[in-house]
Write a protein that holds these residues in place. Structure first.
Motif, PDB file in Angstrom:
ATOM      1  N   SER A   1      -9.452   0.649  -6.864  1.00 19.90           N
ATOM      2  CA  SER A   1      -9.177   1.028  -5.478  1.00 19.90           C
ATOM      3  C   SER A   1      -7.817   0.489  -5.055  1.00 19.90           C
ATOM      4  CB  SER A   1     -10.260   0.454  -4.557  1.00 19.90           C
ATOM      5  OG  SER A   1     -10.167  -0.973  -4.545  1.00 19.90           O
ATOM      6  N   GLU A   2      -7.343   1.006  -3.913  1.00 20.02           N
ATOM      7  CA  GLU A   2      -6.059   0.511  -3.394  1.00 20.02           C
ATOM      8  C   GLU A   2      -6.131  -0.987  -3.118  1.00 20.02           C
ATOM      9  OE1 GLU A   2      -3.602   2.607  -0.202  1.00 20.02           O
ATOM     10  OE2 GLU A   2      -4.491   0.932   0.897  1.00 20.02           O
ATOM     11  N   GLU A   3      -7.229  -1.446  -2.539  1.00 17.51           N
ATOM     12  CA  GLU A   3      -7.362  -2.870  -2.254  1.00 17.51           C
ATOM     13  C   GLU A   3      -7.315  -3.683  -3.542  1.00 17.51           C
ATOM     14  OE1 GLU A   3     -10.460  -6.054  -0.174  1.00 17.51           O
ATOM     15  OE2 GLU A   3     -10.787  -3.889   0.066  1.00 17.51           O
ATOM     16  N   ALA A   4      -7.978  -3.193  -4.590  1.00 13.45           N
ATOM     17  CA  ALA A   4      -7.973  -3.907  -5.870  1.00 13.45           C
ATOM     18  C   ALA A   4      -6.573  -3.922  -6.472  1.00 13.45           C
ATOM     19  CB  ALA A   4      -8.962  -3.258  -6.827  1.00 13.45           C
TER      20      ALA A   4
ATOM     21  N   ALA B   1       0.827  -1.210   0.000  1.00 12.43           N
ATOM     22  CA  ALA B   1       0.000   0.000   0.000  1.00 12.43           C
ATOM     23  C   ALA B   1       0.860   1.259   0.000  1.00 12.43           C
ATOM     24  CB  ALA B   1      -0.923  -0.003   1.216  1.00 12.43           C
ATOM     25  N   ALA B   2       1.949   1.252   0.756  1.00  8.35           N
ATOM     26  CA  ALA B   2       2.828   2.419   0.816  1.00  8.35           C
ATOM     27  C   ALA B   2       3.555   2.626  -0.509  1.00  8.35           C
ATOM     28  CB  ALA B   2       3.829   2.256   1.953  1.00  8.35           C
ATOM     29  N   ARG B   3       3.967   1.529  -1.148  1.00  8.61           N
ATOM     30  CA  ARG B   3       4.662   1.676  -2.431  1.00  8.61           C
ATOM     31  C   ARG B   3       3.710   2.198  -3.508  1.00  8.61           C
ATOM     32  NH1 ARG B   3       9.582   0.154  -4.522  1.00  8.61           N
ATOM     33  NH2 ARG B   3      10.042  -1.175  -2.739  1.00  8.61           N
ATOM     34  N   LEU B   4       2.488   1.678  -3.542  1.00  8.97           N
ATOM     35  CA  LEU B   4       1.535   2.123  -4.561  1.00  8.97           C
ATOM     36  C   LEU B   4       1.173   3.594  -4.395  1.00  8.97           C
ATOM     37  CD1 LEU B   4      -0.813  -0.993  -4.616  1.00  8.97           C
ATOM     38  CD2 LEU B   4       0.662  -0.218  -6.494  1.00  8.97           C
ATOM     39  N   SER B   5       1.122   4.055  -3.146  1.00 12.16           N
ATOM     40  CA  SER B   5       0.740   5.449  -2.883  1.00 12.16           C
ATOM     41  C   SER B   5       1.926   6.404  -2.909  1.00 12.16           C
ATOM     42  CB  SER B   5       0.054   5.546  -1.522  1.00 12.16           C
ATOM     43  OG  SER B   5       0.981   5.240  -0.483  1.00 12.16           O
ATOM     44  N   GLY B   6       3.146   5.885  -2.861  1.00  9.89           N
ATOM     45  CA  GLY B   6       4.327   6.737  -2.793  1.00  9.89           C
ATOM     46  C   GLY B   6       4.659   7.196  -1.394  1.00  9.89           C
TER      47      GLY B   6
ATOM     48  N   TRP C   1       2.764 -11.061   2.090  1.00 13.82           N
ATOM     49  CA  TRP C   1       3.178 -10.284   3.264  1.00 13.82           C
ATOM     50  C   TRP C   1       1.914 -10.023   4.082  1.00 13.82           C
ATOM     51  CZ3 TRP C   1       7.062  -9.304   6.171  1.00 13.82           C
ATOM     52  CH2 TRP C   1       7.174  -8.140   6.936  1.00 13.82           C
ATOM     53  N   LEU C   2       1.803 -10.643   5.256  1.00 13.61           N
ATOM     54  CA  LEU C   2       0.550 -10.632   6.014  1.00 13.61           C
ATOM     55  C   LEU C   2       0.017  -9.218   6.245  1.00 13.61           C
ATOM     56  CD1 LEU C   2      -1.615 -12.314   7.387  1.00 13.61           C
ATOM     57  CD2 LEU C   2      -0.175 -12.409   9.430  1.00 13.61           C
ATOM     58  N   PRO C   3       0.866  -8.223   6.567  1.00 13.42           N
ATOM     59  CA  PRO C   3       0.323  -6.864   6.726  1.00 13.42           C
ATOM     60  C   PRO C   3      -0.352  -6.323   5.465  1.00 13.42           C
ATOM     61  CG  PRO C   3       2.485  -7.029   7.753  1.00 13.42           C
ATOM     62  CD  PRO C   3       2.282  -8.302   6.983  1.00 13.42           C
ATOM     63  N   ASP C   4       0.057  -6.812   4.278  1.00 17.26           N
ATOM     64  CA  ASP C   4      -0.619  -6.383   3.049  1.00 17.26           C
ATOM     65  C   ASP C   4      -2.088  -6.784   3.056  1.00 17.26           C
ATOM     66  OD1 ASP C   4       1.537  -5.145   1.895  1.00 17.26           O
ATOM     67  OD2 ASP C   4       1.970  -6.726   0.435  1.00 17.26           O
ATOM     68  N   GLY C   5      -2.404  -7.857   3.769  1.00 17.74           N
ATOM     69  CA  GLY C   5      -3.772  -8.348   3.795  1.00 17.74           C
ATOM     70  C   GLY C   5      -4.747  -7.430   4.494  1.00 17.74           C
ATOM     71  N   VAL C   6      -4.220  -6.484   5.302  1.00 15.38           N
ATOM     72  CA  VAL C   6      -5.107  -5.530   5.993  1.00 15.38           C
ATOM     73  C   VAL C   6      -4.736  -4.083   5.661  1.00 15.38           C
ATOM     74  CG1 VAL C   6      -5.819  -7.039   7.873  1.00 15.38           C
ATOM     75  CG2 VAL C   6      -3.663  -5.790   8.070  1.00 15.38           C
ATOM     76  N   GLY C   7      -3.875  -3.902   4.637  1.00 15.59           N
ATOM     77  CA  GLY C   7      -3.560  -2.550   4.175  1.00 15.59           C
ATOM     78  C   GLY C   7      -2.542  -1.796   5.004  1.00 15.59           C
ATOM     79  N   ASP C   8      -1.731  -2.504   5.789  1.00 16.01           N
ATOM     80  CA  ASP C   8      -0.696  -1.844   6.599  1.00 16.01           C
ATOM     81  C   ASP C   8       0.218  -1.024   5.697  1.00 16.01           C
ATOM     82  OD1 ASP C   8       0.984  -1.109   8.651  1.00 16.01           O
ATOM     83  OD2 ASP C   8       1.309  -3.149   9.383  1.00 16.01           O
ATOM     84  N   ARG C   9       0.638   0.154   6.174  1.00 21.24           N
ATOM     85  CA  ARG C   9       1.434   1.057   5.347  1.00 21.24           C
ATOM     86  C   ARG C   9       2.845   1.271   5.904  1.00 21.24           C
ATOM     87  NH1 ARG C   9      -3.060   2.728   2.742  1.00 21.24           N
ATOM     88  NH2 ARG C   9      -2.106   4.233   1.331  1.00 21.24           N
ATOM     89  N   ARG C  10       3.141   0.681   7.048  1.00 23.67           N
ATOM     90  CA  ARG C  10       4.424   0.971   7.707  1.00 23.67           C
ATOM     91  C   ARG C  10       5.399  -0.193   7.514  1.00 23.67           C
ATOM     92  NH1 ARG C  10       2.298   2.031  13.696  1.00 23.67           N
ATOM     93  NH2 ARG C  10       1.676  -0.134  13.306  1.00 23.67           N
TER      94      ARG C  10
END
Length: 693
Positions: free
Chosen positions: A615-618, A565-570, A638-647
């Motif tokens: 969307s970001e999830e998509a 999520a962080a990489r996609l958003s910058g 990466w398990l945090p990717d499954g809930v949208g973690d950004r850190r």
């Protein structure tokens, strides 16, 4: 102002001496560029190998001695035989040489043909009476591929808190995650960070990649309530007044630690967690083991032998003298000294305590792997082998004859880090490893494979060579030292095959030509991260899925990289800018990151994985959908990717500026997510469904 003078390159004589000992005199940071190592770095590396090269006269004498030694020896200290093939060194012995082979299984043979897998002893006697003894490692030709294709979860265990853990994720949480993922998600594996024993201290180093011991696990990961004796650690059972009150107080303390992280936004405090668990384990230790448990414990101690005794002794001594053995009283710096023997006797109670903790942790690690297999996972738990150990820790103390004094492992300057890297880890001496038949490496692998379905080898290129940095010098003034890769690989394949496990090499970054091919030949998988997979020899654009290799673990990110999520958003660029880590203006860095991501988005759209205004999830689902299109036989989520973690869990180049290794898994808003919430998350299930199509 004058520029600094370049370091003096090695002389011709020094270069020839270095080559005889596997010390490089140059390296290639890129295919079109060669950089000479400094004469100082080469001289100091040779000194760490016991070779005097301080003067031209010493260099000539050392070179003559080494050439004479190599010319006169019948056999090298360690030989390798793959499958049933006879090692070339044995085939090249003078005619009439007699062989005496003592196999690992206890047989005595007069031929080295068709030996069983194992580490055997060979004695060769040439005509005229010259004799040589050598270790012979016989390994299967390669590891078999795991059955079918599988997907799994990647997680830093400390970050995975349940409502039962004590302020950080534990082995009970790991077992629960594995059982759920195997049964509900059809997952084939769960990969975790290194669970090696850490160096104690206040504060301790939270990084799992700089451990005190790689052979023994850290009891901080224990689920205290799952230790059978914990149920009896109450008044009357432990024989200590107030035992029940102390247990209740500890459970309340554990709840506060857990709630502080999950409900109040606190960072994971490993030291506070360990202090609470240590007090609980002290109470547990007072409870006598039942006859069956006592017998199992004594069997474990006997099987682990001197290594466990040394580790527990170091732990006991560290409680008294601090966690850096270099600062201990002189007599205690030697694990075999009379002073150490006396101290071990005087601290027998503490030595027994720390031995018991290793056994308890080993049992819970084994239980987690058993839960994974019972849930249908073909691989189960993938454990992580760090590249080295802390110089002041237990392994460096107990095995100091196998480590290169005054040296540290790191990396040379490259396109991503012009100053190079110094990881602060002492390297093994290749000559001492060979002399011992690679005994420390064999014992380390055997210990880890006790409870691993697979082993991830961090910086697997270190089986071939390591960048040695002399103490007191910057990493730019290091040099490569070569290891016997064939022997290292043979040991790895032998021990993995004995355990029925697989091996995954972390081969990211600069990889020496031929390394990936050698690993693939022996059945060792590689690691492929989506954002790095480009056609580097062609148009440098994202590599289409059908161009990926099959024998790898493919994933979108790692513990050292931004979540998807962080990489996609910058946001990863903004984070580095806020911490002063950028080397160029923010606008330039952001433009480059956006262009990189745009090329991947274009590929996802071309593959039909995303539509307009996704969307970001998509988009995260599209990233993993792209991995599914590759031939990779293992896909890691990466398990945090499954809930949208950004850190990111770790931000290389930072220490106190960022809370490395101390963050719980969180949702897209930064709210910590418990194991219970993860397993009920529709978003995580939807992501896994992408891989189950």
């Amino acid at each position: 102002m004058t520029a600094p003078r370049p370091a003096e390159p090695p002389s011709e004589d020094l270069s020839r001496l270095a080559a005889l000992h596997g010390v490089a005199t140059s390296y290639r940071p890129s295919p079109d560029r060669t950089v000479a190592a400094s004469a100082t770095a080469v001289t100091l590396a040779l000194a760490a190998l016991g070779v005097d090269a301080a003067t031209p006269e010493a260099v000539r004498a050392a070179r003559a001695a080494r050439e004479r030694e190599l010319g006169e020896r019948l056999l090298p200290p360690t030989l390798v035989g793959w499958d049933t093939r006879t090692p070339a060194a044995l085939a090249a012995l003078p005619e009439g040489t007699r062989l005496h082979v003592r196999t690992e299984q206890g047989e005595t043979l007069t031929s080295a043909a068709h030996l069983p897998p194992g580490v055997h002893e060979v004695t060769a006697t040439a005509p005229g009476g010259r004799t040589a003894r050598s270790h012979l490692i016989v390994a299967p030709a390669g590891l078999p591929a795991p059955p079918g294709r599988s997907h799994g979860l990647l997680v830093q265990l400390y970050s995975l808190l349940s409502r039962r853990s004590w302020g950080m994720g534990d082995l009970g949480d790991l077992g629960e995650l594995a059982a759920w993922a195997g049964r509900t998600l059809g997952a084939g594996f769960v990969q975790v960070n290194p669970l090696h024993a850490a160096v104690p201290g206040a504060p301790s180093d939270p990084s799992p990649y700089r451990p005190s011991s790689r052979r023994f696990p850290d009891p901080v990961h224990l689920r205290i309530e799952d230790v059978p004796e914990f149920a009896y650690a109450v008044e009357g059972a432990s024989g200590q007044a107030g035992g029940g009150d102390r247990v209740r107080a500890l459970l309340e303390r554990a709840a506060r630690l857990r709630e502080a992280v999950l409900d109040e936004g606190a960072l994971i405090d490993r030291d506070a967690v360990w202090e609470a668990k240590r007090e609980a384990l002290e109470l547990v230790h007072e409870v006598p083991l039942g006859p069956g448990r006592r017998a199992a414990y004594e069997d474990f101690r006997a099987a682990q032998g001197q290594a466990l005794e040394d580790h527990a002794t170091w732990c006991a001594l560290a409680e008294v003298h601090g966690s850096d053995w270099h600062r201990w009283p002189a007599g205690l710096r030697d694990p075999r000294s009379p002073e150490t023997a006396r101290a071990r006797h005087e601290l027998a109670g503490r030595v027994a305590f720390h031995s018991r903790l290793v056994w308890l942790t080993d049992a819970q690690l084994t239980a987690a792997q058993r839960a994974a297999r019972e849930a249908g996972m073909p691989v189960g738990i993938v454990h992580d082998l760090a590249v080295g150990v802390h110089p002041g820790g237990a392994d460096a103390w107990a095995q100091q004859e196998h480590f290169a004094a005054g040296m540290s492992v790191g990396a040379p300057p490259d396109a991503f880090n012009a100053r190079g890297q110094d990881w602060g880890l002492p390297p093994w001496r290749p000559d001492r490893l060979a002399d011992s038949g690679y005994a420390p490496f064999r014992a380390l692998l055997r210990a880890l494979f006790r409870y691993a379905g697979a082993l991830r080898v961090d910086h697997v290129m270190g089986l071939f060579r390591l960048w040695w940095v002399p103490e007191g010098h910057p990493p730019t003034e290091g040099t490569y030292v070569r290891y016997d890769a064939e022997a290292m690989l043979a040991v790895l394949v032998l021990e993995a095959s004995r355990a029925g496990a697989m091996v995954i090499g972390e081969d990211l970054g600069t990889v020496e030509p031929g390394v990936r091919e050698a690993l693939r030949e022996r059945g060792v998988y590689g690691t492929s991260v989506l954002w790095f997979e480009r056609d580097w020899e062609g148009d440098r654009r994202p590599l289409p899925p059908d161009g990926w290799r099959a024998d790898c673990l493919a994933t979108a990110t790692t513990h050292d990289l931004p979540p998807t999520a962080a990489r996609l958003s910058g946001e990863h660029v903004a984070l580095r800018d806020s911490l002063g880590l950028l080397t160029r203006p923010l606008a330039e860095e952001r433009a480059e990151a956006d262009a990189d991501t745009a090329e991947w988005r274009e590929l996802f759209a071309r593959l039909g994985l995303t539509g307009a205004d996704a969307s970001e999830e998509a988009e995260i689902q599209a990233v993993y959908g792209c991995l599914l299109r590759t031939p990779a036989r293992m896909i890691g989520v990466w398990l945090p990717d499954g809930v949208g973690d950004r850190r990111p869990q770790n931000l290389p180049g930072t220490w106190d500026q960022y809370p490395n290794w101390r963050l719980p898994i969180a949702d897209t808003n930064g709210r910590p997510v418990t194991l219970e919430e993860l397993t009920a998350s529709p978003r995580l299930r939807a992501l896994i469904d992408v891989l189950r199509q």
